[in-house]
Design a protein around this motif. Structure first.
Motif, PDB file in Angstrom:
ATOM      1  N   GLN A 291       0.815  -1.214   0.000  1.00  0.00           N
ATOM      2  CA  GLN A 291       0.000   0.000   0.000  1.00  0.00           C
ATOM      3  C   GLN A 291       0.852   1.270   0.000  1.00  0.00           C
ATOM      4  N   ASN A 292       1.827   1.310   0.888  1.00  0.00           N
ATOM      5  CA  ASN A 292       2.708   2.481   0.945  1.00  0.00           C
ATOM      6  C   ASN A 292       4.108   2.053   0.548  1.00  0.00           C
TER       7      ASN A 292
ATOM      8  N   GLU B  43       9.997  14.009  15.346  1.00  0.00           N
ATOM      9  CA  GLU B  43       9.327  12.998  14.526  1.00  0.00           C
ATOM     10  C   GLU B  43       9.261  13.386  13.061  1.00  0.00           C
ATOM     11  N   ASP B  44       8.846  14.588  12.769  1.00  0.00           N
ATOM     12  CA  ASP B  44       8.743  15.011  11.383  1.00  0.00           C
ATOM     13  C   ASP B  44       8.664  16.523  11.347  1.00  0.00           C
TER      14      ASP B  44
ATOM     15  N   LYS C 231       6.055  21.880  10.856  1.00  0.00           N
ATOM     16  CA  LYS C 231       6.067  23.198  10.229  1.00  0.00           C
ATOM     17  C   LYS C 231       4.735  23.494   9.574  1.00  0.00           C
TER      18      LYS C 231
ATOM     19  N   LEU D 256       1.983  22.666  10.382  1.00  0.00           N
ATOM     20  CA  LEU D 256       0.932  23.008  11.340  1.00  0.00           C
ATOM     21  C   LEU D 256       1.126  24.427  11.862  1.00  0.00           C
TER      22      LEU D 256
ATOM     23  N   VAL E 282       6.679  24.724   0.898  1.00  0.00           N
ATOM     24  CA  VAL E 282       7.594  23.579   0.976  1.00  0.00           C
ATOM     25  C   VAL E 282       8.672  23.724  -0.097  1.00  0.00           C
TER      26      VAL E 282
ATOM     27  N   PRO F 194       6.946  27.314   5.405  1.00  0.00           N
ATOM     28  CA  PRO F 194       5.699  26.583   5.631  1.00  0.00           C
ATOM     29  C   PRO F 194       4.964  27.048   6.888  1.00  0.00           C
TER      30      PRO F 194
ATOM     31  N   VAL G  35      -3.643  25.955   5.679  1.00  0.00           N
ATOM     32  CA  VAL G  35      -3.064  24.721   6.196  1.00  0.00           C
ATOM     33  C   VAL G  35      -3.313  23.592   5.217  1.00  0.00           C
ATOM     34  N   ARG G  36      -2.338  22.680   5.143  1.00  0.00           N
ATOM     35  CA  ARG G  36      -2.472  21.630   4.146  1.00  0.00           C
ATOM     36  C   ARG G  36      -2.300  20.249   4.783  1.00  0.00           C
TER      37      ARG G  36
ATOM     38  N   PHE H 264      -0.962  16.187   3.554  1.00  0.00           N
ATOM     39  CA  PHE H 264      -0.043  15.620   2.571  1.00  0.00           C
ATOM     40  C   PHE H 264      -0.659  14.411   1.885  1.00  0.00           C
ATOM     41  N   GLN H 265      -0.305  14.267   0.616  1.00  0.00           N
ATOM     42  CA  GLN H 265      -0.804  13.121  -0.124  1.00  0.00           C
ATOM     43  C   GLN H 265      -0.289  11.834   0.505  1.00  0.00           C
TER      44      GLN H 265
ATOM     45  N   ARG I 190       2.052  12.347   6.778  1.00  0.00           N
ATOM     46  CA  ARG I 190       3.217  12.609   7.607  1.00  0.00           C
ATOM     47  C   ARG I 190       2.766  12.692   9.046  1.00  0.00           C
ATOM     48  N   GLU I 191       2.564  11.522   9.628  1.00  0.00           N
ATOM     49  CA  GLU I 191       2.175  11.532  11.031  1.00  0.00           C
ATOM     50  C   GLU I 191       3.443  11.570  11.884  1.00  0.00           C
ATOM     51  N   LEU I 192       3.311  11.945  13.129  1.00  0.00           N
ATOM     52  CA  LEU I 192       4.452  11.995  14.032  1.00  0.00           C
ATOM     53  C   LEU I 192       4.484  10.661  14.758  1.00  0.00           C
TER      54      LEU I 192
ATOM     55  N   GLY J 137      -3.141   2.727   7.031  1.00  0.00           N
ATOM     56  CA  GLY J 137      -3.061   3.797   6.051  1.00  0.00           C
ATOM     57  C   GLY J 137      -4.232   4.765   6.135  1.00  0.00           C
TER      58      GLY J 137
ATOM     59  N   ARG K 216      -4.339   6.939   9.206  1.00  0.00           N
ATOM     60  CA  ARG K 216      -3.388   8.046   9.148  1.00  0.00           C
ATOM     61  C   ARG K 216      -3.992   9.232   8.412  1.00  0.00           C
TER      62      ARG K 216
ATOM     63  N   ARG L  26      -6.212  16.620  12.364  1.00  0.00           N
ATOM     64  CA  ARG L  26      -5.177  17.462  12.940  1.00  0.00           C
ATOM     65  C   ARG L  26      -5.142  18.819  12.241  1.00  0.00           C
ATOM     66  N   ALA L  27      -5.260  18.776  10.920  1.00  0.00           N
ATOM     67  CA  ALA L  27      -5.245  20.035  10.174  1.00  0.00           C
ATOM     68  C   ALA L  27      -6.409  20.917  10.592  1.00  0.00           C
TER      69      ALA L  27
ATOM     70  N   GLU M 289      -5.564  14.696  -1.757  1.00  0.00           N
ATOM     71  CA  GLU M 289      -6.166  13.362  -1.796  1.00  0.00           C
ATOM     72  C   GLU M 289      -6.568  12.859  -0.413  1.00  0.00           C
TER      73      GLU M 289
ATOM     74  N   ALA N 286      -8.281   9.247  -0.366  1.00  0.00           N
ATOM     75  CA  ALA N 286      -7.646   8.038  -0.880  1.00  0.00           C
ATOM     76  C   ALA N 286      -7.418   7.082   0.275  1.00  0.00           C
TER      77      ALA N 286
END
Ligand SMILES: Nc1ncnc2c1ncn2[C@@H]1O[C@H](COP(=O)(O)OP(=O)(O)OP(=O)(O)O)[C@@H](O)[C@H]1O
Ligand SMILES: Nc1ncnc2c1ncn2[C@@H]1O[C@H](COP(=O)(O)OP(=O)(O)OP(=O)(O)O)[C@@H](O)[C@H]1O
Ligand SMILES: [Mg+2]
Ligand SMILES: [Mg+2]
Lengths: 232, 362, 467, 272, 405
Positions: free
Chosen positions: A83-84, C286-287, C292, C294, D69, D89, D98-99, D101-102, D105-107, D173, D176, D183-184, D196, D199
């Motif tokens: 999947q990823n 973590e990332d 950023k 956020l 970015v 950013p 605020v965006r 990601f396709q 990008r979780e922490l 997936g 996430r 979160r956004a 997306e 998806a």
């Protein structure tokens, strides 16, 4: 051909799958649908030996494959598109495809040509590093890579995610075509309606357990399944 | 706002850096013209810079390779260099010194100070076979050591990230280095005789070519080109890069990852052992710190060049070597190393991925 | 809801006890003390470790015939060393454990602090490397500030590069600092009409902090001639009555001040970790791009944290060298940084409590242990000392293992590094999170688990994933 | 409402009041590849605008250019009338743009709760001194309680409350994606750019999410959504922008787009 | 000194306080003389430090062997060549009640030990091997040494180079540390004072892969002589590079750090152009000591071994004469027993000397390394240096220079 019998599996101490049964016959087209986190990807990973095995049996063409290493499983004739993270992002398109046939001694030019035929954009971009391509293009590379060995069974984990509509169609057509060439297909899809429409048989997986199993159209017709899992 | 003149600050910084280097070169020419700086002095600096640079570069290639494929900064690399040097030269002494001294002092490279390179007459003309055998043994032993370490340590950490592996490699470095001390003692020793040199009318530009130096430089070039070809044009090379990229996927794709890792260590460690051996051939002396003291320079070279790039590693090595030597024109000897490190840091500011970064040639 | 909510409890052991299968003794203690507030548990770990190490040292000390006086000194030395380590390990934890800034230039920042202080406080004349002759209460803060400032200079260019490059850049910077200090160029310079300098390889003598600080506590204006302060009178009367020597008292006070500092930094670190600011740090670890996106100015946070950590490292350097009254560049070789890392990793990066425990274990057991063993062996038997291992092994051929043992014992000081290496390796393989790392320390001032129970039989709720 | 084929150059027609986000002539090349080629469009306030186009059309790259970015080679991004081209950013996000990601990008090693709590803008406790000093900290704790309350609400809404204490790295997936979207939302944005978002999300949940997005537009939020699921786009968007080979191929209502020859040729294929 | 201190002292030694000044000696049967030895038996100087510690223990063993009524309790501690450990071990000594010790070896251990232990705790230390000029500045009442200061060696080198050999210009290539910097500075100052010209001073870092460029730099102005201040760990490489690239006719002068027998073998060159200086073990009783050492340990003494014997011997004498195991008391006796005046005592008659001292008699120690006279800083008043010539893979002492500070 593929028989999963009472499979328990998970990650580390965490058990995700509980007594999952599943079967794919020669040349069959089987779909797994279910909510997010149900364990669909985990089933696929388990077949490929990438999870913590906790019990049950996985058989392929009569031989037990539970506990084998991924590089051995692939020689049994199973291809897998996860999947990823399903591409080598710093390698070129061509190199990705070549890697798909690593276990062969020679680079199978005809197989590559066939993939290019299927996804012309890849031929155009064959020397671009895949990481710099768009999400959909990457998905094509991943599919192409898994097809390089002409597997007997192809595991596809959400292949249509991120594809443009024409490509979604194309992808499903392609899978049909692959299936028509006697390759069995086990597909996980959130585009469940399309998947169920096309497949021979479908499973609904919920919270790590089989909930329903029937042929695709029957599941599509099932009121309960429609409501709970197919968005009405 | 115009678009062309709109430099980002990194670009400005790069321009400034280049301008700085330019000014230094101009000043160099001025000094030459005025006579502040003898031409022979400058050539010595340059030549030495090149040789030092190649030493660092040669040692850096193995690191660059394992760094990019196994995805961690191996802090025990310097001690693998030392391992190669000690094992290779032990072999030379054991084979070449037969009868000239007792086994104990030959095995431990004269830890008991009862003999010497002179007594054994170790140099390439006198002991060509032993020298070649030493090279092979240096490679073999280093490979074995690296494989053993991989089995005992890194293999159990395949799924850990780069930083835990880095830390483990610091542990490996300590173990290796002090086991060498345990065996050989802390003494610095000369293990080779001074190199013979070739003088020929055709070599008009120099009084004589130092043979050991020549061997070092020549082998370095051959090894690096060979490795590049291997990695760029063979399936194994591609598989290595694939692994570097995405190990899980490599597994699924059917790449035998453990075998690729094995191959990586064999090639990387073999090269590293040979590097250590050749470095000592050129340098003539050996100490348990030999590799460790090179390590930061090696890292500087690898990072300057961009991880995973063989040509990058060599270029980085040369830059470091030249900076370390030529800077003597302007600053005192105890600050040239500072200058070399600062140069690395400055270059990283405007090219964070290294000079050849992104274009992984290997 | 409260901590004692019965609903939450059944879930807890499963999550807390996760991690590598064999729970350590410390972890076991955690289960017992489950219901206590976190700070009590943490303090418990630290106190238990301290007691354990003290007992060990006392036992070994008596065995080696150090006598009670010697044991006392040894305890004091270990306490001092452990506290000095704890201070710098806490700072490193802030960098690496929380923010993911892999700083392996720690020794360099300690050097800046110590040298800054030394140059300011060294006497203006009468020594080979004169300084400014300022009092220590100028020297210490300026030294700390300098370390922070150099941290700022380092972090600005390093912000943009990836973690492992960052590591090497910091290491290179630390070497640049050490080599610069070491170089003759800055050994003595004329500044402001004064003779100043780093002293090069010679180092600088400065007034011992181990005297200055206790005297400042004990006497008016730090000068014994001016008479004792209130505290001083109390302390001196008691210690005199007990017959404890003044220098001993002074050392004890110095160590106590350091321990106090560690306590303060510890509390501040814990608060930092359990706060929205700490959450930011974790997010960066973590990332960074996600954080950023956020809307968090991660660069600024990184700068702040790096500078703060470096300042604390400077402070640690000051107190460390303050006990010698003398600094030279060799005290800041890169290996020192790795010692500090070993300490942090033993304790568990990401945990402040772990940092302190790690410092205790490293300083008390690993660092000071082998010489003890060597002493005991030397006292018990008289071993032959062959000069090379070859002789020792040859003797083995005639069934005499003693030379090999003797050779090995003679090499214990070197073998200690092998031990460090092995421990580091074992930790990374079997307990990468150290004794206390990767605990469930919420990045919030609230105990997130306690605030609201998970209701019902959630489908997948399980332990942390432990690599 | 707006005309098909607007080019940003004469975007003066759209005032800041009605169109918070406007990009004009954005261009970006990577190596030799022209990823975005003079793209210009504007997004209407309070709308759900779809951004569609074939794979590789430059949609994600456009997002990256808008949110800082990547820096564009040329062209400008305006948000609420301000030129935000080339901002970092976090600066873009601070302004309420605020965006997601396709590729999520979780922490990973933070729990879902921590992930969510991080999102709030301008938390008192993000100043180190307030987090550390005794009196100030009390206020931080109070604030934290309020935030936590909101987090739980959101988690329930997205049906991931049972995962609250799970480390984000262990999510599936789809989970996430949900985490990232919720979160956004917690950042209190003016406008959300979703790459997306659906998806891999289960259709049932997808329906609920879309409902939620509609509610939010009623509250005045603006959405720009990249999505390949034409059903989603056609049924939910008031306005659709089609990108092709780095530039805007067409703009208009879903109906317009569906019948646009060039769009059909370039993107939709025979179907839909 | 008031009432308060008395209480404190009692706790430490259990001895009654005594007015210092002229001491009354002791009845040797009554008590044990305590002596510490603090040397690097491991670490960087491990190989050097162990024989030094052996030599430092020799006076005590000698007394025991010769059946002297005086017993010396020796406590030997290992600094590991690290200041941190050095301080710890020194504190162990103090805690055990040791009033004086022979140590340490490396200057960068000796100085911190002095600063944070010996001086504040008021115990006497006497280093047999620390040559840093900095030690001169430390409190001369507690910090002594039998090793000569490098400040002297620099002067000797300058004199030999300029006056004896007639070299008018010199360049200095020195290790970038305490030792190298200090020696180079003194040499340069003295050489210039004598009228010579110093063309270049170049410092180098230890253990580099090559020194060719550094040598090129330092030799660029063609000096008459090159001074090399280094240890073998870098010295071997330096000389290898030198002989590889430069004229082996150029005279080179080295310091004690490079006077090591195996050096030419390791360099693989006869090193005919090299000479050097090193502190001599030139006491009147050097031979007697060497014999003793040989007898006890089966091999000849090495560098600073004689100095270590002398350091311990003087402390034992001072201790006996002071009559108590007390640092202050010993401190005030150090010069009394070492400097001129009284019965001459040395390694050959040490057992007798000990009894004299115990009786409170005037003694004058004249030792193995020198006549051992302390100046007010605790340094030697006069020392002697050997001039060595390298040649044909051998090193030979050709001359001895007596040098008054
Ligand atoms: N690497 C992992 N470690 C621990 N837990 C995991 C891991 N990967 C997945 N899980 C957990 O296992 C469960 C099933 O995940 P899986 O990825 O199989 O779901 P899925 O059915 O594929 O969902 P989706 O449609 O969202 O992809 C989830 O609850 C997830 O949290
Ligand atoms: N970092 C990069 N380096 C090089 N090329 C890139 C990079 N990012 C994107 N590209 C290229 O830019 C083009 C546009 O990519 P983008 O990701 O924006 O497409 P997209 O419209 O989001 O497609 P998809 O719907 O498949 O996600 C692609 O051809 C891609 O290969
Ligand atoms: Mg999935
Ligand atoms: Mg995209």
């Amino acid at each position: 051909m593929l028989v999963v019998d009472g499979l328990d599996a998970g990650y580390g101490d965490l058990q995700v799958l509980h007594n999952v049964d599943l079967q794919v016959d020669e040349g069959e087209y089987v779909a797994i649908v279910g909510p997010n986190g149900a364990g669909k990807s985990t089933v696929m990973k388990s077949v490929f030996g990438l999870t913590t095995y906790m019990g049950g049996r996985i058989e392929f063409q009569g031989r037990e494959i539970s506990g084998l290493r991924p590089e051995d499983i692939i020689t049994h004739g199973i291809g897998y598109v996860p999947q990823n993270d399903n591409i080598f992002s710093s390698l070129s398109v061509r190199e990705n495809l070549e890697m798909g046939a690593y276990i062969l001694d020679e680079v199978p030019e005809d197989a590559i040509a066939e993939v290019f035929n299927r996804f012309p954009i890849l031929e155009e971009r064959q020397d671009q590093t895949v990481g710099s391509m768009s999400g959909g293009q990457q998905q094509m590379v991943a599919m192409g890579r898994a097809l390089m060995l002409d597997p007997d069974l192809l595991l596809l984990d959400e292949p249509s995610a991120g594809l443009a509509p024409d490509l979604v169609e194309d992808m499903f057509d392609r899978v049909d075509a692959i299936n028509d060439d006697d390759t069995a297909v086990l597909i996980v899809e959130q585009n469940a309606k399309e998947a169920l429409r096309r497949c021979d048989r479908g499973y609904v997986l919920v919270q790590g357990e089989n909930r329903y199993e029937d042929d695709g159209d029957a599941l599509l017709a099932d009121e309960q399944v429609r409501r709970d899992f197919l968005g009405g | 706002m115009g678009d062309v003149t709109d430099f980002t600050w990194e670009q400005w910084f790069g321009v400034l850096l280049l301008a700085g280097v330019g000014v230094l070169i101009l000043d160099l020419l001025r000094r030459l013209a005025v006579g502040d700086l003898g031409a022979s002095t400058l050539t010595t600096f340059l030549w030495r810079g090149l040789v030092d640079g190649l030493i660092v570069g040669l040692a850096a290639v193995g690191l660059s390779m394992t760094y990019s494929i196994l995805r961690f900064a191996n802090f025990s690399h310097g001690d693998l260099v030392t391992t190669g040097a000690f094992s290779g030269w032990t072999a030379v002494w054991v084979i070449g010194g037969l009868g000239a001294a007792d086994l104990g002092s030959r095995l431990l490279l004269n830890a008991d100070r009862s003999t010497s390179a002179r007594a054994l007459d170790v140099h390439v003309y006198a002991e060509p076979l032993a020298i070649v055998a030493g090279l092979v043994i240096a490679a073999l032993v280093t490979i074995l050591v690296a494989l053993a370490i991989d089995r005992l340590v890194y293999r159990r950490m395949r799924d850990s990230g780069g930083i835990p592996l880095l830390i483990a490699s610091v542990g490996v470095a300590l173990v290796l280095r002090y086991l060498i001390v345990f065996l050989y003692g802390e003494r610095t020793r000369g293990v080779v005789r001074s190199s013979p040199s070739i003088d020929h009318p055709l070599l008009f530009w120099t009084d004589g070519v130092v043979v050991h130096e020549l061997i070092m430089v020549g082998s370095a070039v051959v090894l690096m080109v060979g490795l590049h070809v291997l990695l760029q044009y063979t399936k194994l090379g591609t598989a290595m890069r694939a692994m570097a990229d995405n190990r899980d996927l490599a597994l699924i794709t059917g790449i035998p990852t453990e075998r690729v890792i094995l191959a990586t260590w064999v090639i990387g460690a073999g090269l590293t052992g040979v590097a250590g051996y050749l470095i000592v051939l050129e340098q003539e002396t050996l100490n348990f710190n030999t590799g460790w003291f090179l390590l930061l320079l090696i890292f500087a070279a690898v990072i300057l060049g961009g991880i995973g790039s063989i040509y990058g590693a060599i270029t980085g090595g040369l830059i470091i070597g030249l900076a370390d030597n030529v800077m003597l024109v302007w600053i005192s000897g105890d600050l040239t190393r500072v200058a070399a490190f600062m140069l690395m840091i400055l270059i990283l500011i405007f090219r964070p991925q290294g000079l050849f970064g992104g274009v992984e040639t290997a | 809801m409260t901590v004692d909510d019965p609903d939450t409890d059944p879930d807890r052991p499963a999550t807390d006890g996760s991690g590598a299968a064999p729970a350590s003794p410390l972890e076991g203690a955690a289960a017992v003390t489950e219901s206590r507030p976190r700070w009590q548990v943490d303090l418990g770990y630290i106190v238990l470790t301290t007691i354990g190490i003290y007992v060990l040292i006392t036992a070994l000390g008596l065995l080696t015939g150090l006598g009670f006086g010697g044991v006392f000194r040894q305890l004091q030395t270990v306490t001092f060393l452990a506290a000095a380590y704890a201070l710098v390990v806490l700072a490193l934890n802030l960098h690496w454990g929380y923010t993911g800034l892999f700083n392996i230039g720690v020794a360099g920042f300690m050097a800046v602090g110590a040298y800054g202080m030394a140059i300011l406080t060294a006497p203006t004349e009468g020594t080979t490397t004169p300084g400014l002759g300022l009092p220590m209460w100028v020297g210490i803060p300026v030294g700390v500030a300098l370390a922070g400032l150099v941290g700022l200079i380092v972090v600005l260019p390093a912000l943009r590069i990836r973690a492992d490059y960052f590591a090497i850049v910091t290491l290179a910077f630390a070497e640049v600092i050490r080599l610069t200090i070491n170089s003759g160029a800055l050994a003595d310079v004329d500044a402001f009409g004064r003779q100043l300098g780093t002293g090069g390889g010679r180092g600088i003598n400065f007034p011992l902090l181990e005297h200055a600080i206790p005297r400042w506590v004990l006497y008016e204006g730090g000068d014994p001639a001016q008479g004792a302060t209130f505290v001083g009178v109390q302390v001196l009367t008691v210690t005199n009555r007990l017959g404890i020597e003044r220098t001993v008292v002074e050392s004890a006070i110095y160590t106590s001040v350091l321990v106090g500092l560690v306590a303060v930094v510890f509390v501040l670190s814990v608060r930092t970790a359990n706060s929205p600011f700490g959450r930011l740090l974790k997010g960066i670890r973590e990332d960074e791009l996600a954080t950023k996106s956020l809307g968090k100015n991660t660069d600024l946070v990184k700068i702040k944290v790096f500078v703060l950590g470096c300042a604390i490292m400077g402070l640690a350097g000051i107190f460390w060298q303050g006990r010698n009254g003398y600094v030279d560049p060799d005290a800041f070789l890169p290996i020192i940084t790795f010692y500090i890392f070993i300490a942090l990793i033993i304790g568990g990066s990401g945990s402040n409590t772990g940092s302190v425990v790690g410092a205790l274990v490293f300083a008390g057991v690993l660092f000071e242990g082998p010489p003890y063993v060597q002493r005991i062996i030397n006292q018990v038997i008289d071993l032959p000392r062959p000069t090379t291992i070859y002789d020792a092994v040859v003797a083995l051929g005639s069934f005499d293992p003693l030379p090999l043992v003797g050779y090995t014992v003679g090499q214990l000081a070197n073998l200690r590094f092998v031990l460090f290496g092995v421990i580091l390796i074992l930790l990374m393989i079997y307990r990468p999170d150290g004794l206390l790392g990767h605990r469930d320390e919420p990045a919030s001032p609230l105990d997130l688990r306690a605030e609201r129970p998970t209701d019902g039989p959630s489908s997948v709720d399980g332990g942390d994933d432990d690599e | 409402m707006s005309d098909v084929e607007v080019s940003g150059a004469d975007g003066a027609a759209e005032s800041e009041a009605t169109h918070p986000l406007r990009i004009s002539n954005l261009t970006k090349t990577f190596g030799g590849i022209l990823a975005v080629d003079g793209a210009s469009f504007a997004v209407e306030r309070g709308s759900i605008t779809g951004l569609i186009g074939p794979n590789g059309a430059g949609k994600s790259t456009t997002f990256n250019l808008i949110t800082g970015v990547h820096a564009p080679d040329s062209g400008h991004v305006y948000f609420e009338g301000e030129d935000i081209t080339g901002l970092q950013p976090h600066q873009v996000a601070e302004r309420g743009l605020v965006r997601t990601f396709q590729i999520t990008r979780e922490l990973g090693e933070m729990t879902v709760l921590e992930n969510m709590l991080l999102a709030f803008k301008g938390q008192r406790g993000e100043a180190l001194w307030r987090s550390v000093l005794p009196v100030a900290r009390r206020r931080v704790v109070e604030e934290e309680r309020d935030l936590l309350e909101r987090v739980w609400e959101t988690l329930e809404l997205f049906e991931i409350d049972h995962l609250a204490h799970e480390e984000a790295g262990n999510l599936s997936g789809g989970q996430r994606k949900l985490l990232e979207l919720s979160r956004a939302l917690l950042t209190d944005p003016e406008m959300l750019l979703l790459d997306e978002p659906m998806a891999g999300v289960n259709p049932t949940l997808e329906g609920k999410l879309l409902e939620r997005i509609h509610d939010l537009t009623d509250e005045g939020y603006t959405f720009l959504i990249v999505e390949h699921d034409m059903d989603v786009i056609m049924e939910n968007c008031e306005h659709v922008i089609v990108m092709h080979q780095g530039s805007v191929l067409a703009e208009g209502t879903p109906a317009d787009i569906q019948s646009n020859e060039r769009v059909i040729e370039a993107y939709l294929g025979g179907e839909v | 000194i008031g009432e308060e201190e008395d209480v404190i002292e009692e706790s430490e030694d259990g001895d009654d306080e005594d007015e210092d000044a002229e001491a009354a000696g002791t009845d040797p049967d009554e008590r044990e003389v305590m002596l510490g030895i603090l040397q690097p038996e491991t670490g960087d100087l491990g190989e050097l430090g162990t024989p030094i510690a052996d030599a430092a223990e020799l006076p005590a063993l000698q007394l025991e062997n010769e059946g002297s009524p005086v017993t010396v309790a020796v406590q030997r501690e290992d600094t590991q060549t690290e200041s941190e450990a050095g301080i710890s071990r020194a504190e162990d000594l103090v805690a055990a009640g040791v009033p004086s010790f022979t140590g340490a070896a490396a200057s960068d251990v000796t100085i911190p030990v002095a600063e944070s232990v010996a001086i504040p705790e008021q115990v006497v230390m006497c280093s047999p091997a620390s040559t840093s000029p900095l030690i001169t500045d430390l409190d001369g009442d507690y910090v002594f040494r039998t090793a000569p200061s490098d400040a002297l060696q620099g002067q000797v080198m300058a004199e030999v180079a300029f006056e004896e050999r007639g070299w008018e210009s010199a360049a200095s290539f020195h290790l970038n540390d305490d030792y190298g910097q200090a020696l180079s500075e003194v040499f340069v100052d003295s050489f210039e004072e004598l009228g010579g010209e110093v063309t270049n001073e170049v410092a180098f870092e230890p253990e580099q892969p090559s020194y060719t460029s550094g040598l090129e730099d330092v030799l660029s102005d063609e000096p008459d002589v090159l001074i090399v201040i280094a240890f073998p760990v870098s010295g071997i490489q330096i000389f290898r590079d030198f002989y590889g690239e430069f004229s082996d006719e150029l005279p080179i002068m080295v310091t004690d750090g490079l006077i090591e027998d195996g050096l030419p073998e390791d360099v693989d060159n006869p090193m005919d152009n090299v000479m050097g200086t090193a502190p001599a073990a030139d006491g009147p009783e050097a031979d007697a000591f060497a014999e003793l050492y040989e007898e006890e340990y089966g091999s000849g003494p090495g560098v600073f071994n004689a100095h270590a014997y002398d350091a311990s011997a003087v402390q034992i004498l001072a201790n006996l004469r002071a009559g108590e195991n007390d640092g202050d008391a010993i401190s005030s006796q150090m010069r009394e027993v070492a400097n001129p005046g009284g019965e001459v005592v040395g390694p050959s008659n040490f057992a007798e000397g000990v009894e004299l001292a115990a009786d409170g008699a005037e003694v004058e120690y004249q030792g193995a390394s020198s006549t051992v006279d302390f100046d007010e800083n605790g340094d030697m008043e006069s020392v002697s240096y050997d001039i060595f010539e390298f040649g044909d893979f051998e090193i030979e002492a050709v001359e001895r220079i007596e040098f008054e500070a």
